[in-house]
Scaffold this active site. Sequence first.
Site, PDB file in Angstrom:
ATOM      1  N   ASP A 102       0.841  -1.196   0.000  1.00 34.93           N
ATOM      2  CA  ASP A 102       0.000   0.000   0.000  1.00 34.93           C
ATOM      3  C   ASP A 102       0.878   1.247   0.000  1.00 34.93           C
ATOM      4  O   ASP A 102       2.038   1.195   0.418  1.00 34.93           O
ATOM      5  CB  ASP A 102      -0.880   0.040   1.254  1.00 34.93           C
ATOM      6  CG  ASP A 102      -1.868  -1.120   1.292  1.00 34.93           C
ATOM      7  OD1 ASP A 102      -2.175  -1.679   0.220  1.00 34.93           O
ATOM      8  OD2 ASP A 102      -2.314  -1.452   2.401  1.00 34.93           O
TER       9      ASP A 102
HETATM   10  N1  URA Z   1      -1.256  -5.863   4.022  1.00 35.30           N
HETATM   11  C1  URA Z   1      -1.752  -4.613   3.984  1.00 35.30           C
HETATM   12  O1  URA Z   1      -2.800  -4.335   4.555  1.00 35.30           O
HETATM   13  N2  URA Z   1      -1.071  -3.683   3.286  1.00 35.30           N
HETATM   14  C2  URA Z   1       0.103  -3.927   2.674  1.00 35.30           C
HETATM   15  O2  URA Z   1       0.693  -3.021   2.091  1.00 35.30           O
HETATM   16  C3  URA Z   1       0.626  -5.231   2.729  1.00 35.30           C
HETATM   17  C4  URA Z   1      -0.079  -6.183   3.413  1.00 35.30           C
END
Ligand code: URA
Length: 239
Positions: A102
């Site tokens: 993310d």
């Molecule tokens: N899980 C999440 O919620 N975000 C990420 O970036 C990676 C794993």
Amino acid sequence: MGVERLDRLLARLGLGSRKEVGRLIRRGQVRVGGAVVLDPGFKVGEGALLEVEGKPIRAFRHLHVLLHKPGGYVTSRTEGPSVYALLQGFPTRDLSPVGRLDKDTEGLLLFTTHGELLHRLTHPRHKVEKRYLVHLERPATPEDQRAFQEGLLLEGERLLPAKLVLGEDPTRVELVLKEGRYHQVKRMFAQRGNRVLYLKRLALGPLELGDLPVGAARALSPEEAAALYQAVGLGGKNP
Ligand code: URA
């Protein structure tokens, strides 16, 4: 696993005869992993990044690059600020990310030119572990641990068992997943009535983020690449 003399490798890649490339090397026109190498007999490992007269070239068929992704960058070519902006000097056109982090997530993001490796690393069948450091709004509990271990039911889908490691401070935990679904860590804690405040990926299978500085990228060593191939059943196959 490929290790080859620098002059032989450059000649094989068509940059001139052994004698000609030897001259280029001794004149300081060749860099390996960013550093000038003056010895034509220097041993180059698989995936090393070479520059000849300032131009990057790929030493072997496949390249794998590990990035310490900072927060605020998007795992996308088209949206910005893009993680690709952090891969300068690498042949970005050929590199694909192994899964996504993310925008606000930090840590280990792998890129590879190897399609089959990418597929295997992201397919749940191979159960490649992803280890995260998670800072939480509220303390995690042994009940969370049990629920994750049993395999959480998340929006109608049963997750694979996940390992929650509780340390001294239960608002700072580690979580080990064997799959990588959309926003998985955040959604798992949300389901338990908690909220992720900070998320960082520390490891992917045998690869560790280690002390790579935030925003820096490096090619995998031959040993790391071999361990990665091994982890997804590609061991012994020529990378
Ligand atoms: N899980 C999440 O919620 N975000 C990420 O970036 C990676 C794993």
